[in-house]
Design a protein around this motif. Structure first.
Motif, PDB file in Angstrom:
ATOM      1  N   PRO A 105      -2.927   7.933   3.233  1.00 60.96           N
ATOM      2  CA  PRO A 105      -2.954   6.565   2.710  1.00 60.96           C
ATOM      3  C   PRO A 105      -3.791   6.501   1.439  1.00 60.96           C
ATOM      4  O   PRO A 105      -4.775   7.233   1.310  1.00 60.96           O
ATOM      5  N   GLU A 106      -3.408   5.623   0.518  1.00 61.17           N
ATOM      6  CA  GLU A 106      -4.155   5.528  -0.744  1.00 61.17           C
ATOM      7  C   GLU A 106      -5.503   4.858  -0.573  1.00 61.17           C
ATOM      8  O   GLU A 106      -6.348   4.966  -1.453  1.00 61.17           O
ATOM      9  N   ARG A 107      -5.719   4.183   0.548  1.00 58.94           N
ATOM     10  CA  ARG A 107      -6.979   3.474   0.768  1.00 58.94           C
ATOM     11  C   ARG A 107      -7.703   4.040   1.981  1.00 58.94           C
ATOM     12  O   ARG A 107      -7.091   4.313   3.011  1.00 58.94           O
ATOM     13  N   ILE A 144       0.225  12.455   6.618  1.00 59.19           N
ATOM     14  CA  ILE A 144       0.125  11.312   5.711  1.00 59.19           C
ATOM     15  C   ILE A 144      -1.197  11.298   4.963  1.00 59.19           C
ATOM     16  O   ILE A 144      -2.178  11.899   5.393  1.00 59.19           O
ATOM     17  N   MET A 160       0.850  -1.171   0.000  1.00 61.44           N
ATOM     18  CA  MET A 160       0.000   0.000   0.000  1.00 61.44           C
ATOM     19  C   MET A 160       0.900   1.239   0.000  1.00 61.44           C
ATOM     20  O   MET A 160       1.867   1.312   0.753  1.00 61.44           O
ATOM     21  N   ASN A 161       0.548   2.202  -0.813  1.00 63.85           N
ATOM     22  CA  ASN A 161       1.283   3.455  -0.856  1.00 63.85           C
ATOM     23  C   ASN A 161       0.679   4.446   0.135  1.00 63.85           C
ATOM     24  O   ASN A 161      -0.540   4.540   0.266  1.00 63.85           O
ATOM     25  N   VAL A 162       1.538   5.179   0.812  1.00 62.82           N
ATOM     26  CA  VAL A 162       1.133   6.231   1.737  1.00 62.82           C
ATOM     27  C   VAL A 162       1.921   7.477   1.362  1.00 62.82           C
ATOM     28  O   VAL A 162       3.150   7.481   1.471  1.00 62.82           O
ATOM     29  N   LYS A 163       1.218   8.499   0.906  1.00 62.07           N
ATOM     30  CA  LYS A 163       1.881   9.767   0.625  1.00 62.07           C
ATOM     31  C   LYS A 163       2.263  10.407   1.950  1.00 62.07           C
ATOM     32  O   LYS A 163       1.480  10.397   2.899  1.00 62.07           O
ATOM     33  N   SER A 166      -7.955   7.622   8.141  1.00 59.09           N
ATOM     34  CA  SER A 166      -7.463   7.731   6.760  1.00 59.09           C
ATOM     35  C   SER A 166      -7.704   9.099   6.146  1.00 59.09           C
ATOM     36  O   SER A 166      -7.035   9.476   5.187  1.00 59.09           O
TER      37      SER A 166
END
Length: 149
Positions: free
Chosen positions: A53-55, A51, A1-4, A85
């Protein structure tokens, strides 16, 4: 999972998994000045990061570091931090000193750890009755302390 991750301060340190098998990444203090916690004192410590999170079915949980707890008596004031999130503000970690000596937090100290966990939202269904279980209404301490029944 990607987290900006957005560095809110130039000196912020990005979270880091310290070993290949680590379940949580360390979070680092981002301080302009040291923070000293006397016994019983608590303070929010900035990390300098935010942060995304992409989800949306994920929560970031903040846990204390076992070494700080065991060696210094320093833990999270709220036991576990919850970063929803959709939160985009700075992640701050509220530490409390349960130890007997003052402890000083310096810029770059590893102060907590962050873990990303999938979540499932519940639908709350009103009911007149609940199913019966062996435990029933037994609450705090109802199952005892011993490892046997």
């Amino acid at each position: 999972m990607n987290v900006k991750i957005k560095k809110l301060k130039e000196t912020a340190i990005l979270p880091l998994y310290m070993t290949p098998g680590a379940a949580a990444a360390d979070l680092f203090a981002c301080l302009e000045n040291d923070v000293t916690l006397t016994p019983g004192e608590r303070a929010p410590i900035p990390t300098g990061i935010a942060i995304s999170p992409e989800r949306t079915d994920t929560v970031a949980l903040i846990f204390g570091r076992s070494g700080l707890g065991v060696k210094k008596g320093v833990t999270l004031a709220n036991s576990v931090g919850v970063v929803d999130s959709d939160y985009r503000g700075e992640i701050r970690v509220c530490l409390i000193n349960h130890g007997e000596e003052p402890i000083t937090v310096h810029h770059g100290d590893r102060i907590a750890q962050i873990m990303f966990v999938p979540i499932e939202l519940a639908s709350f269904v009103p009911a007149e009755e609940l199913d019966e279980t062996e435990r029933g209404e037994g609450g705090f301490g109802s199952t005892g302390v011993s490892g046997t029944k």
